[in-house]
Design a protein around this motif. Structure first.
Motif, PDB file in Angstrom:
ATOM      1  N   HIS A  45      -7.152  -0.666   7.250  1.00  0.00           N
ATOM      2  CA  HIS A  45      -7.623  -1.470   6.126  1.00  0.00           C
ATOM      3  C   HIS A  45      -6.610  -2.444   5.531  1.00  0.00           C
ATOM      4  CE1 HIS A  45     -11.325   0.783   6.119  1.00  0.00           C
ATOM      5  NE2 HIS A  45     -10.680   1.930   5.982  1.00  0.00           N
ATOM      6  N   THR A  64      -3.798  10.768   7.260  1.00  0.00           N
ATOM      7  CA  THR A  64      -4.897  10.094   6.568  1.00  0.00           C
ATOM      8  C   THR A  64      -4.442   8.763   5.993  1.00  0.00           C
ATOM      9  OG1 THR A  64      -5.925  12.211   6.005  1.00  0.00           O
ATOM     10  CG2 THR A  64      -6.601  10.295   4.714  1.00  0.00           C
ATOM     11  N   THR A  96       0.827  -1.203   0.000  1.00  0.00           N
ATOM     12  CA  THR A  96       0.000   0.000   0.000  1.00  0.00           C
ATOM     13  C   THR A  96       0.862   1.253   0.000  1.00  0.00           C
ATOM     14  OG1 THR A  96      -1.818  -1.126   1.134  1.00  0.00           O
ATOM     15  CG2 THR A  96      -1.790   1.278   1.256  1.00  0.00           C
ATOM     16  N   CYS A 120      -8.975  -7.317   1.321  1.00  0.00           N
ATOM     17  CA  CYS A 120      -8.474  -6.035   1.808  1.00  0.00           C
ATOM     18  C   CYS A 120      -7.947  -5.160   0.679  1.00  0.00           C
ATOM     19  CB  CYS A 120      -7.365  -6.262   2.839  1.00  0.00           C
ATOM     20  SG  CYS A 120      -7.959  -6.889   4.428  1.00  0.00           S
ATOM     21  N   VAL A 134     -11.175   7.466  -2.681  1.00  0.00           N
ATOM     22  CA  VAL A 134     -12.074   8.370  -1.971  1.00  0.00           C
ATOM     23  C   VAL A 134     -11.308   9.407  -1.167  1.00  0.00           C
ATOM     24  CG1 VAL A 134     -13.818   8.494  -0.148  1.00  0.00           C
ATOM     25  CG2 VAL A 134     -13.953   6.695  -1.886  1.00  0.00           C
ATOM     26  N   GLN A 135     -10.283   8.961  -0.448  1.00  0.00           N
ATOM     27  CA  GLN A 135      -9.592   9.851   0.482  1.00  0.00           C
ATOM     28  C   GLN A 135      -8.500  10.687  -0.186  1.00  0.00           C
ATOM     29  OE1 GLN A 135      -8.745   8.354   4.444  1.00  0.00           O
ATOM     30  NE2 GLN A 135      -9.937   6.503   4.042  1.00  0.00           N
ATOM     31  N   GLU A 137     -10.209   1.318  -3.027  1.00  0.00           N
ATOM     32  CA  GLU A 137     -11.361   2.210  -2.998  1.00  0.00           C
ATOM     33  C   GLU A 137     -11.134   3.351  -2.012  1.00  0.00           C
ATOM     34  OE1 GLU A 137     -14.799   4.028  -3.931  1.00  0.00           O
ATOM     35  OE2 GLU A 137     -13.778   2.404  -5.004  1.00  0.00           O
ATOM     36  N   GLU A 138     -10.556   3.046  -0.852  1.00  0.00           N
ATOM     37  CA  GLU A 138     -10.287   4.089   0.135  1.00  0.00           C
ATOM     38  C   GLU A 138      -9.279   5.102  -0.399  1.00  0.00           C
ATOM     39  OE1 GLU A 138     -11.657   4.757   3.114  1.00  0.00           O
ATOM     40  OE2 GLU A 138     -13.101   3.146   2.749  1.00  0.00           O
ATOM     41  N   THR A 157     -10.595  -3.045  -0.835  1.00  0.00           N
ATOM     42  CA  THR A 157     -10.998  -1.973   0.077  1.00  0.00           C
ATOM     43  C   THR A 157      -9.966  -0.856   0.074  1.00  0.00           C
ATOM     44  OG1 THR A 157     -12.161  -3.550   1.502  1.00  0.00           O
ATOM     45  CG2 THR A 157     -11.571  -1.421   2.475  1.00  0.00           C
ATOM     46  N   VAL A 158      -8.700  -1.215   0.113  1.00  0.00           N
ATOM     47  CA  VAL A 158      -7.636  -0.212   0.126  1.00  0.00           C
ATOM     48  C   VAL A 158      -7.666   0.626  -1.145  1.00  0.00           C
ATOM     49  CG1 VAL A 158      -5.137   0.135   0.093  1.00  0.00           C
ATOM     50  CG2 VAL A 158      -6.145  -1.497   1.698  1.00  0.00           C
ATOM     51  N   LEU A 163      -5.403   4.946   7.163  1.00  0.00           N
ATOM     52  CA  LEU A 163      -5.914   3.997   6.164  1.00  0.00           C
ATOM     53  C   LEU A 163      -5.149   2.675   6.258  1.00  0.00           C
ATOM     54  CD1 LEU A 163      -6.673   4.872   2.448  1.00  0.00           C
ATOM     55  CD2 LEU A 163      -5.437   2.791   3.036  1.00  0.00           C
TER      56      LEU A 163
END
Length: 240
Positions: free
Chosen positions: A200, A192, A23, A53, A63-64, A59-60, A56-57, A196
């Motif tokens: 996540h 942030t 990530t 996961c 968004v963020q 997508e986050e 999800t990561v 995350l």
């Protein structure tokens, strides 16, 4: 952050497991390259939590970090179940994690990164990407020989020759401690991104997601959790 590198027109393909290191590498690539795609591998691992996961990561991150959203391209998942058939390890079978006679933990899947990078390079070639980004590290790690810088440099040459086109392997974490990896995450995306990663991403070899520690979810005692925990503690101490 390097503003010049952020304008790099090449497309990068990130080997993305959904863990802390990959990530961080994905964020690193999004900060630098015009387009970034991701690839994950289903290789018969004993749990598939990381495969959930990783979605999800992604997508986050969209968004963020909206300034990265238009750079984050397609995701790919390759079926490498053959690795699970060839390797009897604690990552591909229900076995206790222990150290072997050669000094390596039995979480070592022989040749895994070599195969990952070979298939990733083939995908990158088809997708028009010329940079592969991986979270391999030889500083705070379990001693895996296919995570070492010399291995990756040799593989970069072999892939470029075999494809008859330059293929660059970027390993931004290669000489960083786990504490420095946490610091890099903060440099890239502030608190942030750190939050995350804690909330996540998945690193635990045993697939534990129940307990959330200050450094994230995990069993707390497998080699991956111990490295992540120790790095987070050292990072906080250095920051304080």
């Amino acid at each position: 952050m390097n503003a010049t590198a952020a304008r790099d027109p090449r497309t990068a393909l990130v080997l993305f497991s959904g863990g802390q290191d990959s990530t961080t590498c994905l964020a690193w690539a999004l900060e630098r390259f015009r387009r970034v795609e991701t690839v994950g591998f289903d290789y018969g691992q004993r749990h598939l939590i990381e495969m959930d996961c990783r979605l999800t990561v992604r997508e986050e991150l969209r968004v963020q970090f909206p300034h990265w959203a238009d750079r984050l391209g397609d995701d790919h998942v390759l079926d490498l179940g053959l690795i699970g058939q060839l390797s009897d390890t604690a990552l591909t079978a229900e076995r206790e994690i222990e150290y072997q006679a050669n000094g390596l933990p039995n979480t070592f899947v022989p040749g895994r990164n070599l195969l990952f990078l070979g298939f990733a390079a083939t995908l990158a070639y088809r997708r028009g990407a010329s940079v592969l980004v991986g979270g391999m590290c030889e500083t705070d790690y379990s001693g895996y020989p296919d995570c070492r810088d010399n291995t990756l440099k040799a593989l970069q040459v072999a892939l470029s020759l075999g494809l008859a086109t330059p293929m660059t392997l970027e390993t931004p974490l290669m000489f960083l401690t786990k504490a420095q990896t946490w610091d890099l995450s903060e440099q890239l995306g502030g608190q942030t991104l750190v939050e995350l990663i804690i909330a996540h991403t998945h690193t635990c070899y045993l697939g534990e997601r129940g307990t959330r520690h200050p450094w994230g979810h995990g069993c707390g005692h497998c080699p991956a959790c111990e490295l992540r925990h120790a790095g987070h503690t050292a990072w906080l101490a250095d920051a304080g």
